[in-house]
Write a protein that holds these residues in place. Structure first.
Motif, mmCIF file in Angstrom:
data_model
loop_
_atom_site.group_PDB
_atom_site.id
_atom_site.type_symbol
_atom_site.label_atom_id
_atom_site.label_comp_id
_atom_site.label_asym_id
_atom_site.label_seq_id
_atom_site.Cartn_x
_atom_site.Cartn_y
_atom_site.Cartn_z
ATOM 1 N N GLN A 126 59.920 95.210 -15.435
ATOM 2 C CA GLN A 126 58.741 94.387 -15.175
ATOM 3 C C GLN A 126 58.072 94.771 -13.855
ATOM 4 O O GLN A 126 58.730 95.093 -12.877
ATOM 5 N N GLY A 127 56.749 94.735 -13.837
ATOM 6 C CA GLY A 127 55.984 94.924 -12.616
ATOM 7 C C GLY A 127 55.274 96.264 -12.531
ATOM 8 O O GLY A 127 55.749 97.279 -13.046
ATOM 9 N N GLU A 251 59.646 97.246 -5.561
ATOM 10 C CA GLU A 251 59.550 96.506 -6.818
ATOM 11 C C GLU A 251 59.723 94.999 -6.650
ATOM 12 O O GLU A 251 59.700 94.256 -7.633
ATOM 13 N N SER A 253 58.521 91.481 -6.327
ATOM 14 C CA SER A 253 57.239 90.887 -6.717
ATOM 15 C C SER A 253 56.486 90.290 -5.531
ATOM 16 O O SER A 253 55.257 90.160 -5.565
ATOM 17 N N TRP A 256 53.656 92.486 -4.161
ATOM 18 C CA TRP A 256 52.489 92.746 -4.992
ATOM 19 C C TRP A 256 51.398 91.731 -4.676
ATOM 20 O O TRP A 256 51.713 90.566 -4.448
#
Length: 302
Positions: A126-127, A251, A253, A256
């Motif tokens: 994910q991501g 990575e 979150s 981001w």
């Protein structure tokens, strides 16, 4: 050659559709670290396979509003203006979404765009940062010379690849940006080289802001005026300069959307040397936003 990778129940289901060509030469089959089984044509399909030295990747999030329309417009433009014998693979990473099954949409896209590989990511992948790290691993494991990096919200406006290959093959530049310049252009030294301009970091520039050891300090403001000369916008990257960054996207979150990009950009700028740390920009930019673009940065992601 059209190839598809499907994932269901944690198991990878692979199916391949092969283009039948009279007198087709032998295929070279290899498997990369992500389990994507690829048939490489040593035939007229891609010309001389030894010249296929480029990977094209694009990230997308098809279950978000309007993203299917954006990706469709983007891929149509790539089909029209950016299919090239030197590009070995066109890979599209679709973001994981626990609330929606994207497989019917992916199957429709596989029918419509058979030259592209559509990869549905799993929960552990994910991501956006993970997608980019997967792409970098592909670049390095596949021993590509170049990487064309894309996002679904950008379209190609005219044929440009021959010009960019000429520039990159004839120089040691680290990258070519394919979109218009941003506000930060005044930070860099600029050198006119005919149909393109080269941006480089001024020799007397204070780079202490970018010299964090691993992750950037929270006090650093990610704004357009201190941004390095690397970004996630569509670009044509030299694989050796990507490797020389000696870094991977964060990575987490919490990093981001801006910090994870800034960190990689800073490492790319600092760890590359000479021409490898310079960015070229075509005077006539070949790539622009698709119509009606809405940024996922404004979305609450799963």
């Amino acid at each position: 050659l059209a190839s598809c990778t499907r994932r269901k129940g944690g198991q990878k289901m692979r199916s391949f559709a092969f283009l039948a060509l009279a007198g087709l030469a032998s295929h070279a089959v290899w498997v990369d670290k992500f389990g994507l089984r690829i048939e490489k044509e040593n035939s007229a399909l891609h010309g001389n396979s030894s010249a296929a030295d480029t990977l094209f990747t694009c990230t997308t999030f098809l279950t978000l509003p309007h993203k299917l329309q954006e990706l469709t417009e983007a891929l149509r433009s790539v089909q029209k203006h950016a299919m090239h014998s030197r590009i070995a693979r066109y890979v599209i990473f679709n973001e994981y979404d626990p609330s929606t099954d994207a497989e019917p949409t992916l199957n429709m896209l596989r029918e419509k765009f058979p030259a592209f590989e559509f990869v549905q990511k799993e929960k552990a992948e994910q991501g956006q940062a993970k997608s980019l790290n997967m792409a970098i691993d592909m670049v390095e494991s596949g021993q590509y010379k170049y990487w064309i990096k894309w996002e679904e919200s950008w379209k190609v406006d005219y044929d440009f690849l021959d010009s960019v290959y000429d520039i990159m093959d004839g120089s040691s530049l680290g990258r070519i940006g394919l979109t218009e310049s941003l506000k930060y252009e005044n930070f860099f030294d600029k050198e006119d080289r005919g149909n393109f301009v080269v941006w480089s970091v001024p020799k007397q520039a204070d780079l202490s802001l970018y010299e964090f050891e691993d992750r950037m300090e929270k006090s650093i403001k990610c704004d357009a005026y201190n941004w390095p000369n690397w970004s996630l916008r569509p670009s044509f990257e030299r694989a050796s300069s990507i490797s020389s960054a000696n870094f991977r996207f964060n990575e987490d979150s919490a990093s981001w959307p801006w910090p994870f990009e800034f960190e990689f950009s800073a490492k790319w700028m600092l760890n590359n040397k000479g021409e490898g740390a310079k960015c070229g920009l075509l005077k006539r930019c070949p790539v622009s936003r698709v119509s009606g673009h809405e940024s996922t940065y404004n979305e609450k992601l799963p």
